[in-house]
Design a protein around this motif. Structure first.
Motif, PDB file in Angstrom:
ATOM      1  N   ILE A  24     -50.863   7.110  57.585  1.00 54.29           N
ATOM      2  CA  ILE A  24     -51.943   6.783  56.652  1.00 54.29           C
ATOM      3  C   ILE A  24     -52.798   8.020  56.404  1.00 54.29           C
ATOM      4  N   LYS A  25     -52.905   8.395  55.141  1.00 53.16           N
ATOM      5  CA  LYS A  25     -53.686   9.590  54.800  1.00 53.16           C
ATOM      6  C   LYS A  25     -55.079   9.180  54.346  1.00 53.16           C
ATOM      7  N   PRO A  26     -56.036  10.124  54.412  1.00 52.73           N
ATOM      8  CA  PRO A  26     -57.406   9.799  53.994  1.00 52.73           C
ATOM      9  C   PRO A  26     -57.422   9.258  52.563  1.00 52.73           C
ATOM     10  N   GLY A  27     -58.193   8.237  52.327  1.00 55.07           N
ATOM     11  CA  GLY A  27     -58.351   7.684  50.991  1.00 55.07           C
ATOM     12  C   GLY A  27     -57.321   6.625  50.616  1.00 55.07           C
ATOM     13  N   GLU A  28     -56.321   6.437  51.464  1.00 54.41           N
ATOM     14  CA  GLU A  28     -55.258   5.492  51.107  1.00 54.41           C
ATOM     15  C   GLU A  28     -55.570   4.055  51.519  1.00 54.41           C
ATOM     16  N   ILE A  29     -54.988   3.148  50.749  1.00 54.52           N
ATOM     17  CA  ILE A  29     -55.076   1.741  51.116  1.00 54.52           C
ATOM     18  C   ILE A  29     -53.666   1.223  51.376  1.00 54.52           C
ATOM     19  N   HIS A  30     -53.485   0.710  52.594  1.00 60.08           N
ATOM     20  CA  HIS A  30     -52.194   0.138  52.966  1.00 60.08           C
ATOM     21  C   HIS A  30     -52.338  -1.358  53.186  1.00 60.08           C
ATOM     22  N   ALA A  31     -51.491  -2.126  52.507  1.00 56.35           N
ATOM     23  CA  ALA A  31     -51.505  -3.566  52.749  1.00 56.35           C
ATOM     24  C   ALA A  31     -50.367  -3.896  53.702  1.00 56.35           C
ATOM     25  N   ILE A  32     -50.664  -4.760  54.674  1.00 59.06           N
ATOM     26  CA  ILE A  32     -49.609  -5.204  55.580  1.00 59.06           C
ATOM     27  C   ILE A  32     -49.452  -6.703  55.418  1.00 59.06           C
ATOM     28  N   MET A  33     -48.235  -7.099  55.083  1.00 52.80           N
ATOM     29  CA  MET A  33     -47.953  -8.515  54.898  1.00 52.80           C
ATOM     30  C   MET A  33     -46.867  -8.898  55.888  1.00 52.80           C
ATOM     31  N   GLY A  34     -46.589 -10.172  55.979  1.00 50.58           N
ATOM     32  CA  GLY A  34     -45.535 -10.584  56.913  1.00 50.58           C
ATOM     33  C   GLY A  34     -45.790 -11.972  57.426  1.00 50.58           C
ATOM     34  N   PRO A  35     -44.732 -12.628  57.899  1.00 54.61           N
ATOM     35  CA  PRO A  35     -44.854 -14.014  58.330  1.00 54.61           C
ATOM     36  C   PRO A  35     -45.793 -14.203  59.527  1.00 54.61           C
ATOM     37  N   ASN A  36     -46.207 -15.430  59.741  1.00 58.34           N
ATOM     38  CA  ASN A  36     -47.047 -15.759  60.896  1.00 58.34           C
ATOM     39  C   ASN A  36     -46.326 -15.335  62.174  1.00 58.34           C
ATOM     40  N   GLY A  37     -47.103 -14.782  63.082  1.00 56.04           N
ATOM     41  CA  GLY A  37     -46.531 -14.434  64.384  1.00 56.04           C
ATOM     42  C   GLY A  37     -45.699 -13.168  64.372  1.00 56.04           C
ATOM     43  N   SER A  38     -45.747 -12.401  63.277  1.00 49.96           N
ATOM     44  CA  SER A  38     -44.896 -11.210  63.216  1.00 49.96           C
ATOM     45  C   SER A  38     -45.518 -10.014  63.942  1.00 49.96           C
ATOM     46  N   GLY A  39     -46.815 -10.082  64.244  1.00 48.51           N
ATOM     47  CA  GLY A  39     -47.443  -8.994  65.009  1.00 48.51           C
ATOM     48  C   GLY A  39     -48.531  -8.242  64.260  1.00 48.51           C
ATOM     49  N   LYS A  40     -49.000  -8.788  63.160  1.00 49.49           N
ATOM     50  CA  LYS A  40     -50.014  -8.091  62.350  1.00 49.49           C
ATOM     51  C   LYS A  40     -51.339  -7.957  63.109  1.00 49.49           C
ATOM     52  N   SER A  41     -51.790  -9.075  63.689  1.00 42.84           N
ATOM     53  CA  SER A  41     -53.052  -9.001  64.447  1.00 42.84           C
ATOM     54  C   SER A  41     -52.884  -8.148  65.688  1.00 42.84           C
ATOM     55  N   THR A  42     -51.705  -8.239  66.308  1.00 40.24           N
ATOM     56  CA  THR A  42     -51.445  -7.415  67.491  1.00 40.24           C
ATOM     57  C   THR A  42     -51.601  -5.937  67.135  1.00 40.24           C
ATOM     58  N   LEU A  43     -51.087  -5.548  65.992  1.00 40.96           N
ATOM     59  CA  LEU A  43     -51.218  -4.159  65.563  1.00 40.96           C
ATOM     60  C   LEU A  43     -52.699  -3.793  65.358  1.00 40.96           C
ATOM     61  N   SER A  44     -53.432  -4.694  64.703  1.00 44.84           N
ATOM     62  CA  SER A  44     -54.866  -4.445  64.493  1.00 44.84           C
ATOM     63  C   SER A  44     -55.593  -4.304  65.835  1.00 44.84           C
ATOM     64  N   HIS A  45     -55.233  -5.165  66.782  1.00 50.74           N
ATOM     65  CA  HIS A  45     -55.905  -5.138  68.085  1.00 50.74           C
ATOM     66  C   HIS A  45     -55.580  -3.875  68.871  1.00 50.74           C
ATOM     67  N   ILE A  46     -54.331  -3.501  68.842  1.00 44.93           N
ATOM     68  CA  ILE A  46     -53.929  -2.336  69.638  1.00 44.93           C
ATOM     69  C   ILE A  46     -54.573  -1.078  69.069  1.00 44.93           C
ATOM     70  N   LEU A  47     -54.754  -1.032  67.753  1.00 47.72           N
ATOM     71  CA  LEU A  47     -55.398   0.141  67.150  1.00 47.72           C
ATOM     72  C   LEU A  47     -56.888   0.186  67.474  1.00 47.72           C
ATOM     73  N   SER A  48     -57.492  -0.982  67.633  1.00 46.76           N
ATOM     74  CA  SER A  48     -58.939  -0.984  67.885  1.00 46.76           C
ATOM     75  C   SER A  48     -59.262  -1.091  69.374  1.00 46.76           C
TER      76      SER A  48
END
Ligand SMILES: Nc1ncnc2c1ncn2[C@@H]1O[C@H](COP(=O)(O)OP(=O)(O)OP(=O)(O)O)[C@@H](O)[C@H]1O
Ligand SMILES: [Mg+2]
Lengths: 251, 482
Positions: A24-48
């Motif tokens: 991810i470069k400065p100024g960029e917007i990345h959307a992450i989509m995917g089915p329930n339980g695929s790990g999206k929140s896990t990724l958010s949590h691990i980054l924070s």
């Protein structure tokens, strides 16, 4: 800004993220989509920096530093912000108090003095107007008794005041009514800048009509199975995820 | 468990900062208790004859009583013959006339505790009575109070100078037969504070007593009596500390408040007696009887307590609402950690018409501590339109501690309204993470959450005390913006 390489994360013995790569470069917007339980929140949590996860392989580098090695509050002070999928309530602690404490801890980290009380109120009230919120929310306990949509809007208020560098929005659009979605999107758009990046987790193309992403990624079974431009989201809206999962299974 | 629960536990485990011992020359009785000891005690304090009779009557009654066992606390039986019932810094025959005559070591001890007795150094607006073991060593601002007609002095001095007031009021709220520890206190109490506010007087400053246990193997049995005459107003603060010792020490106090017609008494306590070490060794047994009689119409008594210390706390500041339209309030924060045990709460006895009471209790338990709220709301037949509101909240930190709530309600008057609400919550890891994600350290996050939990009680404390109380809990004050 952020470079994720081959990231593997487990909870207990259970692998959840299985080799994430994301640049991810400065100024960029990345959307992450995917089915329930695929790990999206896990990724958010691990980054924070949420505890309870184990990184079994890979790395995440934020502004040249090892992100995974930093304490959660240090990440926050360095500009990583997570708008929670499920914001917590803190009874007895007013919104405005939390905001001030948070802002001051970030300022202190950067060698700045505490914010002046008057300046702070001016700042906060401006942002409250931007998000079309009632000032009364400032004096209510953090998220206590807030409706689902109000909680989400409150997260964006915090983001607008703390002005982070890397904003991770975990399903901020879920639970917002149509008007609120518009207002929140405008709020996010007003924060767009060449040195601020966004990671937006969402299930709905609708959000992306308001906030145009530079990239769309599909996360399934702990891996990014497809990346593309904004048109990918439209395709997903139409076809769902199964064609991707089938493709993944046969690959 | 995960790192953050561990962190919370570390944060709550602060060191006890008042644990030092002051080396002094003292006059100390040999351990033991019988009628001779009581006579000797009465004599050394130059008491009038009626006082000795009162003490002996109480002692004889106490001998017929048994230590109470109903509270949710555990401790080994106390050997009352192993305790010394009098210990005082050595001093000139008739007590110090000025600060110059007080043992400099004692002054130093108070300075270390943040209570300088030198009037210039004091916070303006707070008069202090300093009780060191069995005696009051100094009372500040006596002159200024005297001008207002307020009597604020050690109770031993009041016994000599105002025997008529003592005779009339001592034991009139808590009788010498009331309970085991109150009977013992009536027999052997050594010192404490006496306050009389005359009719229509608004006490010009906060009054405060600072209790310090220093000597080993002594008990502290203090007695406080506050009388607010018609239309008067007083705010009284009480603070307590003790050295760190491996043995348990007994503190059995009695506090009596009398509020006449239209009078208001606000009584605030920050109790920080030594709680014992991490393994539960040592600490103060704090067995206290505190009761207020709202004797006159429209009188009001408000108890606010922040209890963080003591190995065991057994304490129920109560209000007897005798006068019509009288008001009783109880605001409490009790924090227990490690092996501390607290069984505390209040009793509101509604007798007069239209009497109102409010109870707000906040219990915080951490470590292996047990925290019990025990409250009685009793509405007699005579108390038409009585109202009570009770709110009892418990906050658990970690998963090895306990919170218990025992509300007793007895209502004999059908027009009465009694409301009770109770909640139990935990500092969740999600709350902690949320705060950290906003840039706060775990320490500040716990402070903020605990502080938020106690807010309703802290706002009842006088300013100087609110700061101390929050510092005690390892907290920082909420900004004025909030
Ligand atoms: N603490 C945990 N213990 C066990 N399993 C967990 C834990 N946290 C996450 N998981 C599992 O990991 C998987 C990914 O969860 P995650 O919350 O990241 O999904 P998500 O993509 O955000 O889903 P949604 O779209 O429903 O929000 C799920 O199967 C979930 O049950
Ligand atoms: Mg999710």
């Amino acid at each position: 800004m952020l470079s994720i390489k081959n990231l593997h994360v487990s909870v207990g013995d259970k692998p959840i993220l299985k080799g994430i790569n994301l640049e991810i470069k400065p100024g960029e917007i990345h959307a992450i989509m995917g089915p329930n339980g695929s790990g999206k929140s896990t990724l958010s949590h691990i980054l924070s920096g949420k505890s309870g996860y184990t990184v079994t392989d890979g790395s995440a580098t934020y502004q040249g530093k090892d992100l995974l090695d930093m304490a959660p509050e240090i990440r926050a002070r360095e500009g990583v912000f997570l708008a929670f999928q499920y914001p917590v309530e803190i009874p007895g602690v007013s919104n405005v108090y939390l905001l001030k404490a948070a802002l001051n801890s970030i300022r202190k980290h950067h060698g700045q003095s505490e914010v002046d009380a008057m300046d702070f109120l001016t700042l906060v009230k401006g942002k409250v107007r931007l998000l079309d919120m009632d000032e009364k929310f400032l004096y209510r306990a953090v998220n206590e008794g807030f409706s689902g949509g109000e909680k989400k809007r409150n997260e964006i208020l915090q983001m607008a005041i703390l002005e982070p560098k890397l904003c991770i929005l975990d399903e901020t659009d879920s639970g917002l009514d149509i008007d609120a979605l518009k207002i929140v999107s405008e709020g996010v758009n007003s924060l767009r800048s060449p040195d601020r990046s966004f990671v937006m987790v969402t299930h709905y193309q609708r959000l992306l009509d308001y906030i145009k992403p530079d990239f769309v990624h599909v996360l399934a079974h702990g891996q990014i199975v497809k990346s593309g431009g904004p048109e990918l989201a439209l395709e997903l809206e139409e076809k769902g995820y199964s064609w991707l999962e089938d493709a993944e299974a046969s690959a | 468990m995960s790192a953050s629960t561990q962190e919370i536990n570390n944060l709550i485990n602060q060191e006890y900062k008042q644990g030092f011992v002051t080396e002094l020359e003292t006059t100390t009785f040999l351990p033991g208790l019988d009628e001779d000891v009581i006579s000797k005690l009465s004599k050394i304090k130059n008491e009038p004859e009626f006082m000795l009779e009162y003490r002996l009557k109480a002692f004889r009654h106490w001998q017929t009583m048994k230590s109470p066992e109903w509270a949710f606390v555990k401790f080994d039986p106390i050997d009352y013959q192993a305790i010394s019932y009098y210990s005082a810094p050595k001093r000139k025959e008739d007590g110090p006339k000025s600060l110059d005559e007080i043992d400099p070591q004692v002054l130093e001890a108070y300075k270390k505790l943040g209570i300088p007795l030198d009037e210039q150094e004091r916070l303006a607006g707070v008069a202090v009575d300093a009780v060191f073991d069995s005696v009051s060593v100094a009372t500040t601002f006596k002159g200024k109070l005297k001008d207002a007609g307020v009597i604020f002095c050690p109770i031993s001095e009041a016994l000599r100078d105002h025997p008529e007031l003592i005779k009339e009021y001592l034991g009139s709220v808590v009788s010498h037969t009331d309970n085991y520890f109150a009977a013992l206190n009536a027999a052997v109490f050594t010192d404490g504070s006496f306050v009389y506010i005359p009719k229509g007087v608004r006490c010009p400053m906060e009054l405060s007593t600072y209790f310090r246990i220093n000597a080993a193997n002594t008990g502290q049995f203090e007695r406080t009596l506050i009388i607010a005459d018609e239309g008067s107003h007083v705010s009284y603060l009480e603070g307590c500390t003790a050295p760190m010792r491996d043995e348990n020490q007994l503190h059995a106090a009695v506090v009596e408040l009398v509020a006449m017609k239209d009078a208001v008494i606000k009584y605030s306590t920050v109790q920080n007696w030594y709680p014992g070490d991490k393994n539960g060794l040592g600490g103060i047994y704090n067995f206290v009887t505190k009761r207020a009689d709202c004797r006159g119409e429209n009188s009001k008594v408000s108890w606010t307590q922040v209890e963080t210390g003591s190995a065991i706390t057994w304490k129920y500041p109560s209000c007897v609402l005798t006068g019509d339209n009288s008001v009783g309030e109880f605001y409490s924060v009790a924090l227990t950690n490690n092996y501390q045990q607290a069984d505390t709460g209040t009793k509101m006895i509604h007798i007069g018409k239209n009497t109102r009471s409010t109870i707000v209790s906040k219990g915080i338990s951490a470590g292996k501590a047990q925290n019990t709220y025990r409250g009685l709301v009793k509405v007699l037949k005579s108390a038409e339109n009585a109202r009570n509101y009770t709110q009892c909240d418990s906050l658990l930190v970690g998963d090895q501690c306990g919170a218990h709530t025992f509300p007793y309600i007895e209502v004999k008057q059908p027009s009465a309204q009694v409301e009770h609400e109770a909640t139990t919550s935990k500092i969740s890891e999600d709350q902690l993470f949320f705060c950290q994600q906003r840039g706060l350290s775990a320490e500040d996050a716990v402070s903020m959450i605990v502080n938020g939990f106690c807010k309703e009680v802290f706002k009842e404390l006088p300013m100087e005390f609110a700061v101390e109380a929050q510092a005690l809990l390892g907290l920082s004050l909420e900004g004025s913006v909030g």
